[in-house]
Design an enzyme around this catalytic site. Structure first.
Site, PDB file in Angstrom:
ATOM      1  N   LYS A 228      -6.313 118.381  81.505  1.00 50.49           N
ATOM      2  CA  LYS A 228      -7.663 118.108  80.975  1.00 50.49           C
ATOM      3  C   LYS A 228      -7.882 116.608  81.090  1.00 50.49           C
ATOM      4  CE  LYS A 228     -10.258 116.951  78.060  1.00 50.49           C
ATOM      5  NZ  LYS A 228     -11.252 115.855  78.279  1.00 50.49           N
TER       6      LYS A 228
ATOM      7  N   GLU B  92       1.477 109.213  74.075  1.00 52.55           N
ATOM      8  CA  GLU B  92       1.398 107.813  74.528  1.00 52.55           C
ATOM      9  C   GLU B  92       0.066 107.298  74.021  1.00 52.55           C
ATOM     10  OE1 GLU B  92       3.831 106.456  76.111  1.00 52.55           O
ATOM     11  OE2 GLU B  92       4.918 108.073  77.109  1.00 52.55           O
TER      12      GLU B  92
ATOM     13  N   CYS C  71      -3.449 100.303  78.215  1.00 52.83           N
ATOM     14  CA  CYS C  71      -2.760 100.324  76.923  1.00 52.83           C
ATOM     15  C   CYS C  71      -1.768  99.170  76.797  1.00 52.83           C
ATOM     16  CB  CYS C  71      -2.051 101.662  76.763  1.00 52.83           C
ATOM     17  SG  CYS C  71      -0.963 102.029  78.141  1.00 52.83           S
TER      18      CYS C  71
ATOM     19  N   GLU D 117      -7.123  97.820  67.975  1.00 49.75           N
ATOM     20  CA  GLU D 117      -7.214  97.903  69.432  1.00 49.75           C
ATOM     21  C   GLU D 117      -8.682  97.835  69.863  1.00 49.75           C
ATOM     22  OE1 GLU D 117      -6.421 101.641  71.513  1.00 49.75           O
ATOM     23  OE2 GLU D 117      -5.158 100.523  72.890  1.00 49.75           O
TER      24      GLU D 117
HETATM   25  P1  NDP Z   1      -9.136 109.401  73.732  1.00 52.55           P
HETATM   26  O1  NDP Z   1      -8.073 109.539  72.730  1.00 52.55           O
HETATM   27  O2  NDP Z   1     -10.549 109.387  73.274  1.00 52.55           O
HETATM   28  O3  NDP Z   1      -9.046 110.552  74.823  1.00 52.55           O
HETATM   29  C1  NDP Z   1      -7.901 110.848  75.598  1.00 52.55           C
HETATM   30  C2  NDP Z   1      -8.031 112.256  76.131  1.00 52.55           C
HETATM   31  O4  NDP Z   1      -7.962 113.182  75.048  1.00 52.55           O
HETATM   32  C3  NDP Z   1      -9.365 112.544  76.837  1.00 52.55           C
HETATM   33  O5  NDP Z   1      -9.158 113.457  77.885  1.00 52.55           O
HETATM   34  C4  NDP Z   1     -10.164 113.166  75.714  1.00 52.55           C
HETATM   35  O6  NDP Z   1     -11.261 113.898  76.148  1.00 52.55           O
HETATM   36  C5  NDP Z   1      -9.097 114.028  75.056  1.00 52.55           C
HETATM   37  N1  NDP Z   1      -9.404 114.441  73.693  1.00 52.55           N
HETATM   38  C6  NDP Z   1     -10.296 113.907  72.814  1.00 52.55           C
HETATM   39  N2  NDP Z   1     -10.300 114.583  71.653  1.00 52.55           N
HETATM   40  C7  NDP Z   1      -9.372 115.572  71.773  1.00 52.55           C
HETATM   41  C8  NDP Z   1      -8.881 116.602  70.911  1.00 52.55           C
HETATM   42  N3  NDP Z   1      -9.343 116.760  69.670  1.00 52.55           N
HETATM   43  N4  NDP Z   1      -7.912 117.422  71.367  1.00 52.55           N
HETATM   44  C9  NDP Z   1      -7.405 117.257  72.601  1.00 52.55           C
HETATM   45  N5  NDP Z   1      -7.838 116.315  73.479  1.00 52.55           N
HETATM   46  C10 NDP Z   1      -8.798 115.475  73.074  1.00 52.55           C
HETATM   47  O7  NDP Z   1      -8.788 108.077  74.554  1.00 52.55           O
HETATM   48  P2  NDP Z   1      -9.672 107.376  75.643  1.00 52.55           P
HETATM   49  O8  NDP Z   1     -10.002 108.342  76.729  1.00 52.55           O
HETATM   50  O9  NDP Z   1     -10.754 106.645  74.948  1.00 52.55           O
HETATM   51  O10 NDP Z   1      -8.597 106.344  76.244  1.00 52.55           O
HETATM   52  C11 NDP Z   1      -8.334 105.121  75.691  1.00 52.55           C
HETATM   53  C12 NDP Z   1      -7.113 105.175  74.793  1.00 52.55           C
HETATM   54  O11 NDP Z   1      -5.981 105.608  75.513  1.00 52.55           O
HETATM   55  C13 NDP Z   1      -6.750 103.801  74.269  1.00 52.55           C
HETATM   56  O12 NDP Z   1      -6.471 103.871  72.896  1.00 52.55           O
HETATM   57  C14 NDP Z   1      -5.481 103.451  75.029  1.00 52.55           C
HETATM   58  O13 NDP Z   1      -4.640 102.558  74.380  1.00 52.55           O
HETATM   59  C15 NDP Z   1      -4.860 104.782  75.210  1.00 52.55           C
HETATM   60  N6  NDP Z   1      -3.934 104.733  76.330  1.00 52.55           N
HETATM   61  C16 NDP Z   1      -2.581 104.780  76.056  1.00 52.55           C
HETATM   62  C17 NDP Z   1      -1.667 104.678  77.081  1.00 52.55           C
HETATM   63  C18 NDP Z   1      -0.199 104.756  76.813  1.00 52.55           C
HETATM   64  O14 NDP Z   1       0.527 105.076  77.735  1.00 52.55           O
HETATM   65  N7  NDP Z   1       0.274 104.498  75.615  1.00 52.55           N
HETATM   66  C19 NDP Z   1      -2.092 104.504  78.474  1.00 52.55           C
HETATM   67  C20 NDP Z   1      -3.517 104.491  78.641  1.00 52.55           C
HETATM   68  C21 NDP Z   1      -4.386 104.605  77.582  1.00 52.55           C
HETATM   69  P3  NDP Z   1     -12.718 113.188  76.072  1.00 52.55           P
HETATM   70  O15 NDP Z   1     -12.704 112.160  77.160  1.00 52.55           O
HETATM   71  O16 NDP Z   1     -13.642 114.271  76.304  1.00 52.55           O
HETATM   72  O17 NDP Z   1     -12.836 112.588  74.699  1.00 52.55           O
END
Ligand code: NDP
Length: 478
Positions: A171, A246, A280, A382
């Site tokens: 997803k 992550e 991240c 963040e």
């Molecule tokens: P989100 O947490 O908003 O979303 C991540 C994914 O989860 C998306 O596909 C999102 O879909 C999905 N999602 C959202 N809500 C749910 C739910 N209730 N159940 C299951 N899946 C869900 O993050 P962002 O897309 O905004 O990405 C940025 C974040 O990712 C930052 O905090 C960053 O630090 C972190 N990140 C961490 C990394 C690491 O390796 N530690 C690497 C890269 C990023 P949708 O887009 O539809 O909301």
């Protein structure tokens, strides 16, 4: 206009309703994305479940060969993928070409090979017994990925999951679906058995939530924000399913006065602003020894003033657009908050003026904020954009305590010429990864992941093979 479709059981599937996919550089709609829900998730999980026994019965060598073929096809389509990633995320095409797509190819190649060399362990007990460990596939894995490094992070999960004999339902973020769609096309091209690799597009709260709650999903590997990670953890905890998280970061770049200043300044800029600060691992808190604080701020400012912001398609662009209008507003909200908290803008802070269709894009100047307390919200939460805060420190102990005073613990970089100090400070920082005199130098064998609110579990090399399998020990009495 592109029409993105789900990929379920080896077939393209549309949904009744769709979501607009917007180009961050121009605000134009570039594709329609399926808005999937429970029915699509059920179909994808059922397909993955049906395909799993056959896929896991293939020899490791056969699965490895499929992954190598995927890597070859990614390489053959690298230019197209680079352009898609840049279009979808707003990142400079030069960055997608040098980082995102090569890394996606490397992920498939690396795990295709790693799985062949895996040796999970053998523990003889004197003359009386011998233990050996087997790694068995977990089953259907849900792979949930964010928008900042779409294909890079999806391949980081899909390659080891498939290598270990699992089947997957992916997803991707609905903001950046294009390269996941292309990967599904490649998977079809190389003839992966139907149902082994599935993609369901849609909103996190709908498709994502349905996927992590599905009782036939045996493992969830999630990369995204900390708040969403907590929801995912809640959804999987009661059924004790394997979960790898992550999450976010607020990573310190620590510059000591004895560092090679030019390299440290260059490193702090790279760590702060690569991918518009939307990685991240980005170093969004720059901690600088008091005696060189002004010199470092000036050095960073001079570099940012020369940075080329603009059309992601232009190969000379260094800073592109933020991923969405809403995300830019969030980042701008933090700049406003920083000013309210007593910070001063040393550079940037506003929207650049860009010509033509780019005027509607979600661009933001690279921004440096000084004068904030290291405990201020803008310095500890963040932001995930092109904004860094800079804070002076007096000695090693204060540098370490400032580095550790945030809720996150993902990564850090330490800049010094003193080798003992480098080791001492690196060991004292509460984070999953520390770089010394560099930033984001990645080796796919090493453990990747965070402490505290930055996540749970490690991926990378043998850690990924462990994550995407169940270790079973067999003890034979002799
Ligand atoms: P989100 O947490 O908003 O979303 C991540 C994914 O989860 C998306 O596909 C999102 O879909 C999905 N999602 C959202 N809500 C749910 C739910 N209730 N159940 C299951 N899946 C869900 O993050 P962002 O897309 O905004 O990405 C940025 C974040 O990712 C930052 O905090 C960053 O630090 C972190 N990140 C961490 C990394 C690491 O390796 N530690 C690497 C890269 C990023 P949708 O887009 O539809 O909301």
């Amino acid at each position: 206009m592109r029409e993105i479709r789900n990929f379920i059981a080896g077939e393209w599937k549309s949904t009744a309703s769709s979501i607009d996919d917007v180009s961050p550089a121009t605000g134009e709609v570039v594709a329609w994305v399926p808005r999937s829900g429970q029915a699509e998730v059920d179909a994808a999980v059922a397909a993955a479940r049906e395909a799993q026994p056959g896929w896991s019965r293939l020899s490791t060598q056969e699965r490895s060969r499929y992954l190598l073929r995927i890597a070859e096809r990614l390489e053959a389509r690298a230019e197209e993928l680079t352009n898609l990633e840049s279009l979808d995320t707003g990142k400079p095409v030069a960055l997608a070409a040098s980082m995102d797509i090569p890394r996606a190819i490397a992920n498939f190649r690396f795990f295709a090979n790693a799985v062949l060399h895996d040796s999970p362990g053998c523990h003889p007990v004197d003359q009386s017994a011998i233990n050996y460990t087997l790694r068995k596939p977990v089953g259907v894995c849900a792979l949930i990925t964010p928008w900042n490094l779409p294909l890079y992070l999806l391949s980081w999960k899909a390659a080891p999951a498939l290598a270990m004999g699992n089947t997957v339902v992916c997803k991707p973020s609905e903001l950046t679906p294009l390269t996941a769609h292309a990967l599904a096309d490649i998977v079809r091209d190389v003839g992966l058995p139907p149902g082994v690799f599935n993609v369901v597009h849609g909103y996190g709260a709908e498709a994502g939530d349905a996927l992590v709650r599905h009782r036939d999903v045996k493992l969830v590997s999630f990369t995204g924000g900390t708040q969403t990670g907590a929801k995912v953890a809640e959804a999987t905890a009661a059924s004790f399913r394997k979960t790898s998280l992550e999450l976010g970061g607020k990573n310190p770049t620590i510059v000591f006065a004895d560092a090679d200043r030019a390299k440290a300044i260059e490193g702090a800029v790279r760590a702060g602003f690569t991918n518009q600060g939307q990685i991240c691992l980005c170093g969004s808190r720059v901690l600088v020894e008091q005696s060189i604080h002004d010199e470092v701020v000036e050095g960073m400012t001079r570099r940012l003033a020369k940075m080329r912001i603009g059309d992601p398609k232009d190969p000379s662009t260094q800073l592109g657009a933020l991923v969405s209008a809403a995300h830019r507003e969030k980042v701008e909200g933090y700049i406003k908050l920083a000013l309210e908290e007593g910070g001063k803008i040393a550079h940037g802070g506003g929207r650049p003026r860009l010509p033509g269709p780019l005027a509607n894009g979600f661009f933001l100047e690279p921004t440096i904020i000084t004068g904030l307390s290291s405990k201020a919200r803008a310095a500890t939460e963040e932001i995930f954009g092109p904004v860094v805060t800079v804070h002076p420190f007096d000695d090693d102990a204060r540098a370490i305590s400032m580095a550790n005073e945030v809720r996150y613990g993902l990564a850090a970089s330490v800049w010094t010429r003193d080798l003992s100090r480098a080791h001492r400070v690196a060991a004292a920082i509460d984070s999953g990864m520390v770089w010394v005199n560099t930033w984001m130098m990645r080796d796919l064998r090493v453990p990747f992941g965070g402490m505290k609110d930055s996540g749970l579990g490690r991926e990378g090399g043998v850690y990924s093979l462990e994550t995407f399998s169940e270790a079973r020990n067999v003890c034979v009495a002799l």
